[in-house]
Design an enzyme around this catalytic site. Sequence first.
Site, mmCIF file in Angstrom:
data_model
loop_
_atom_site.group_PDB
_atom_site.id
_atom_site.type_symbol
_atom_site.label_atom_id
_atom_site.label_comp_id
_atom_site.label_asym_id
_atom_site.label_seq_id
_atom_site.Cartn_x
_atom_site.Cartn_y
_atom_site.Cartn_z
ATOM 1 C CE LYS A 179 4.033 -6.216 -27.997
ATOM 2 N NZ LYS A 179 4.316 -6.500 -26.549
ATOM 3 C CD GLU A 254 -10.291 -0.120 -24.993
ATOM 4 O OE1 GLU A 254 -10.006 0.939 -24.361
ATOM 5 O OE2 GLU A 254 -10.190 -1.247 -24.522
ATOM 6 C CB CYS A 288 -9.351 1.574 -20.892
ATOM 7 S SG CYS A 288 -10.379 0.178 -21.397
ATOM 8 C CD GLU A 387 -5.937 5.928 -18.986
ATOM 9 O OE1 GLU A 387 -6.840 5.090 -19.067
ATOM 10 O OE2 GLU A 387 -5.064 6.065 -19.864
#
Length: 481
Positions: A179, A254, A288, A387
């Site tokens: 997906k 992750e 990331c 973040e």
Amino acid sequence: MTVDYGSLYIGGAWTRPSSEQRIEAYSAATEELLGSVPAGGPADIDAAVAAARRAFDDPNGWATWEPARRAAVLERFAAELVTRSAEMVRRVSAQNGMPIRFGKPVEGTVPVTMLRYYAELIQQLPTSEVRRSLVVGNTEVRREPLGVVGAIVPWNFPQTLAFFKIAPALAAGCTVVMKPSSETVLDAMLIAEAAAAAELPAGVLNIVPGSGRTAGAHLVAHPGVDKIAFTGSTDAGRAIAETCGRLLKPVTLELGGKSAALILDDADLSAVIPNLFAASLMNQGQSCYICTRILAPRSRYGEVVDALSDMVRALRIGDPLDRSTVIGPVASAGQREIIEGYIAKGKAEGGRITVGGGRPAGFDRGWFVEPTVFADVDNNSTVAREEIFGPVLAVIPFDDDADAVRQANDSPYGLGGTVWTSDVERGAALARRVQTGSIGVNGYTMDHGAPFGGVKDSGLGRELGPEGLAAYQQYKSIYLP
């Protein structure tokens, strides 16, 4: 002219979707419509999982093939991706704003590299070995494919991160339902075209875009899926982990990061600063592992802030499809809004902006944000703690090496990081003390043959290298007389 698809790739064929709903893709630079694809829903996920299940359970199917036979198909798949590489990179850059100068060596190359790496690896590694039993006789220890994999892929490096999952999963003998993110769907359909052209067996790879979280949540909880591989936000990862934990379903996550760049007191800034860009601001900071916390020695704090600000000020902002562009737009209007909210909060908390802080002049369309540097912040500031996933750097002072390591570790995340020094041995010694899944000395170049993943809130499990293959295998012991 827009690129529009009318079908989903399920069971090795282009299949009519279960509804008329569609996902529209827009240019990050111009906000113009680029194309659309069907929006897959739960019924389409069901069909894709059923196709993957049939392909995996076939007694003569993909999971039972000899490694060399699977490897030959992966090589064909890689060759088909090569012929679509230029268009793949163009679609990615147009959708998410990644400057094409970076997209070509990353999004255009890594998927092919991953397929060929794992095609070679499965022919080198034995799938079973016989060991002398500690009790009596011998034991055959087998490494077998896990089963049907649900792969959920983000928008920031959609091709690279897709093949971090697809390549080892297929090499191991698993089948996959992927997906893609709703922000990057047009490039995902090129994967389907390549798979069809390479004649992957029916059901081995299925691609179902979905809007919102409904399709992804249905895939995660589906009883026909044996493992989930996800790259994305920590909040979404927690929700996936909860579901997989309840179902006792293996999962690789992750997730987010807030990595630190430790600039030591002996660093040559003339060498460090030009190389720091790739580790801190590439792809507009939408990575990331990126180092958005810059830890600078207090004795050289002003010098580091000035050098970093000069570097950022010189970055060329522009159309991501222009090869001279270094900073493109961020991926969506919503992402820009989040980034601007963090910039406002950083200012409200007393941070000093040395460069950036707004929208660049001359860009009336597109989701552009100026790369921004905050000085006079500490490790507890919001812009240093959370973040942001955008081009915002926080420069934080430290007293000595021990303080630098302490501050680097004082984070809920642990995914990437860098140490910058004129003494490589000193840098490596400090790198070993940082609590993170990966870290570079005088640069950050991800080794696709070594494990990659995070600790703490940055995730569970590892991708890449032999460890990435093992994540799609399970052990079976057969006790022999």
